[in-house]
Design a protein around this motif. Structure first.
Motif, PDB file in Angstrom:
ATOM      1  N   GLY A 100       0.857  -1.281   0.018  1.00 34.66           N
ATOM      2  CA  GLY A 100       0.111  -0.346   0.027  1.00 34.66           C
ATOM      3  C   GLY A 100       0.651   1.361   0.067  1.00 34.66           C
ATOM      4  N   TYR A 101       1.836   1.394   0.844  1.00 32.88           N
ATOM      5  CA  TYR A 101       2.981   2.480   0.868  1.00 32.88           C
ATOM      6  C   TYR A 101       3.485   2.514  -0.450  1.00 32.88           C
ATOM      7  CZ  TYR A 101       6.671   5.527   2.422  1.00 32.88           C
ATOM      8  OH  TYR A 101       7.521   6.342   2.684  1.00 32.88           O
ATOM      9  N   ALA A 102       3.753   1.567  -1.209  1.00 32.04           N
ATOM     10  CA  ALA A 102       4.359   1.791  -2.634  1.00 32.04           C
ATOM     11  C   ALA A 102       3.444   2.155  -3.553  1.00 32.04           C
ATOM     12  CB  ALA A 102       4.889   0.163  -3.008  1.00 32.04           C
ATOM     13  N   ILE A 103       2.348   1.601  -3.459  1.00 32.26           N
ATOM     14  CA  ILE A 103       1.069   2.209  -4.327  1.00 32.26           C
ATOM     15  C   ILE A 103       1.047   3.909  -4.247  1.00 32.26           C
ATOM     16  CG2 ILE A 103      -1.464   2.436  -4.734  1.00 32.26           C
ATOM     17  CD1 ILE A 103      -1.276  -0.793  -3.888  1.00 32.26           C
ATOM     18  N   GLY A 104       1.113   4.254  -2.894  1.00 35.21           N
ATOM     19  CA  GLY A 104       0.967   5.700  -2.493  1.00 35.21           C
ATOM     20  C   GLY A 104       2.140   6.594  -3.022  1.00 35.21           C
ATOM     21  N   ALA A 105       3.156   5.842  -2.767  1.00 31.39           N
ATOM     22  CA  ALA A 105       4.751   6.622  -2.989  1.00 31.39           C
ATOM     23  C   ALA A 105       4.826   6.514  -4.791  1.00 31.39           C
ATOM     24  CB  ALA A 105       5.508   5.920  -2.536  1.00 31.39           C
ATOM     25  N   LEU A 106       4.502   5.542  -5.306  1.00 32.15           N
ATOM     26  CA  LEU A 106       4.890   5.254  -6.756  1.00 32.15           C
ATOM     27  C   LEU A 106       3.750   5.318  -7.943  1.00 32.15           C
ATOM     28  CD1 LEU A 106       7.439   2.331  -6.204  1.00 32.15           C
ATOM     29  CD2 LEU A 106       7.985   4.572  -6.163  1.00 32.15           C
ATOM     30  N   LEU A 107       2.681   4.893  -7.294  1.00 30.87           N
ATOM     31  CA  LEU A 107       1.409   4.716  -8.042  1.00 30.87           C
ATOM     32  C   LEU A 107       0.286   5.696  -7.785  1.00 30.87           C
ATOM     33  CD1 LEU A 107       1.429   0.913  -8.742  1.00 30.87           C
ATOM     34  CD2 LEU A 107       2.553   2.814 -10.123  1.00 30.87           C
ATOM     35  N   TYR A 108       0.651   6.512  -7.067  1.00 31.33           N
ATOM     36  CA  TYR A 108      -0.777   7.451  -6.493  1.00 31.33           C
ATOM     37  C   TYR A 108      -1.659   7.932  -7.529  1.00 31.33           C
ATOM     38  CZ  TYR A 108      -3.829  10.530  -4.071  1.00 31.33           C
ATOM     39  OH  TYR A 108      -4.663  10.764  -3.691  1.00 31.33           O
ATOM     40  N   ASP A 109      -0.771   8.465  -8.615  1.00 33.47           N
ATOM     41  CA  ASP A 109      -1.636   9.227  -9.738  1.00 33.47           C
ATOM     42  C   ASP A 109      -2.735   8.217 -10.521  1.00 33.47           C
ATOM     43  OD1 ASP A 109      -0.694  11.849  -9.070  1.00 33.47           O
ATOM     44  OD2 ASP A 109       0.962  11.342 -10.789  1.00 33.47           O
ATOM     45  N   THR A 110      -2.422   6.980 -10.455  1.00 37.04           N
ATOM     46  CA  THR A 110      -3.262   5.945 -11.079  1.00 37.04           C
ATOM     47  C   THR A 110      -3.968   4.842 -10.142  1.00 37.04           C
ATOM     48  OG1 THR A 110      -1.415   4.471 -11.379  1.00 37.04           O
ATOM     49  CG2 THR A 110      -1.813   5.993 -13.001  1.00 37.04           C
ATOM     50  N   VAL A 111      -3.190   4.022  -9.683  1.00 34.84           N
ATOM     51  CA  VAL A 111      -4.134   3.019  -8.608  1.00 34.84           C
ATOM     52  C   VAL A 111      -4.254   3.858  -7.347  1.00 34.84           C
ATOM     53  CG1 VAL A 111      -3.608   0.792  -7.481  1.00 34.84           C
ATOM     54  CG2 VAL A 111      -2.722   1.048  -9.768  1.00 34.84           C
ATOM     55  N   GLY A 112      -3.540   4.261  -6.751  1.00 33.92           N
ATOM     56  CA  GLY A 112      -3.519   4.790  -5.531  1.00 33.92           C
ATOM     57  C   GLY A 112      -4.679   5.967  -5.313  1.00 33.92           C
ATOM     58  N   LEU A 113      -4.757   6.731  -6.280  1.00 31.36           N
ATOM     59  CA  LEU A 113      -5.800   7.755  -6.171  1.00 31.36           C
ATOM     60  C   LEU A 113      -7.230   7.236  -6.400  1.00 31.36           C
ATOM     61  CD1 LEU A 113      -6.821  10.516  -6.032  1.00 31.36           C
ATOM     62  CD2 LEU A 113      -6.637  10.801  -8.573  1.00 31.36           C
ATOM     63  N   TRP A 114      -7.262   6.031  -7.621  1.00 30.33           N
ATOM     64  CA  TRP A 114      -8.677   5.289  -7.528  1.00 30.33           C
ATOM     65  C   TRP A 114      -8.780   4.595  -6.269  1.00 30.33           C
ATOM     66  CZ3 TRP A 114      -9.275  -0.327  -7.626  1.00 30.33           C
ATOM     67  CH2 TRP A 114     -10.518  -0.373  -7.984  1.00 30.33           C
TER      68      TRP A 114
END
Length: 193
Positions: free
Chosen positions: A70-84
């Motif tokens: 989850g941390y990696a999603i927020g740090a690396l993929l926030y604009d795609t997966v994290g924001l969704w």
């Protein structure tokens, strides 16, 4: 149908793949999966109270590792997966306020929210998005998630038989109560936090 699902969950909880299933659900819930690991932890502890604390530790460690995803999603993929994912929970417009709160109270947010039924994926993704210290996030998650599941294990070891009897006699009511807790966590996230 509910009775068959309950019987299947109990069979899984007592079966040879129970630990892997518990670890998988705990891991996934901390990063993207909507259901809490309690759906497996509770019947597993009821089926094997002698392994309650071991199961709680498995849950806590797996949840912490899932929180790292989850941390990696927020740090690396926030604009795609994290924001969704964040928008699914109704927090899309509150992320800047969350980032500011993390700057001031990050340790307390991770510790306190890790103990609650509030979906932990929100904490893990937001921690990555806010750039919270990764090592500190890991240790705070390990403490809060392990304490949460150890408390469940302790309660079930102490009151497990009456809980099992209640669930088996009033399965529909128990399912509704579980649903209320899960939905309540989402409602708290959307309207209170």
């Amino acid at each position: 149908m509910l009775r068959r699902l309950y019987d299947w969950t109990l069979a899984l909880a007592a079966g040879p793949r129970a630990n892997a299933a518990l670890a998988g659900v705990s891991f996934a819930e901390a990063s993207f999966f909507p259901l809490p690991p309690d759906i497996l932890l509770v019947p597993m502890v009821i089926a094997r109270p002698d392994k309650a604390y071991r199961l709680a530790w498995l849950c806590g460690i797996s949840s912490t590792l899932g929180g790292m995803l989850g941390y990696a999603i927020g740090a690396l993929l926030y604009d795609t997966v994290g924001l969704w994912i964040i928008q699914l929970y109704g927090y899309g417009d509150k992320m800047e306020a969350f980032r500011e709160a993390y700057a001031a109270y990050g340790m307390w947010i991770i510790l306190l929210k890790g103990l609650t039924p509030i979906p932990y994926k929100l904490v893990s993704i937001t921690s990555g998005f806010a750039g919270y210290d990764l090592v500190l996030f890991f240790f705070l998650s390990l403490v809060s998630r392990s304490l949460r599941f150890l408390a469940v294990a302790w309660l079930l070891r102490r009151y497990g038989e009456p809980v099992r009897e209640f669930i088996e006699k009033r399965l529909e009511l128990a399912a509704i109560l579980l649903l209320v807790v899960v939905v309540g966590g989402f409602v708290v996230v959307k309207y209170v936090v």
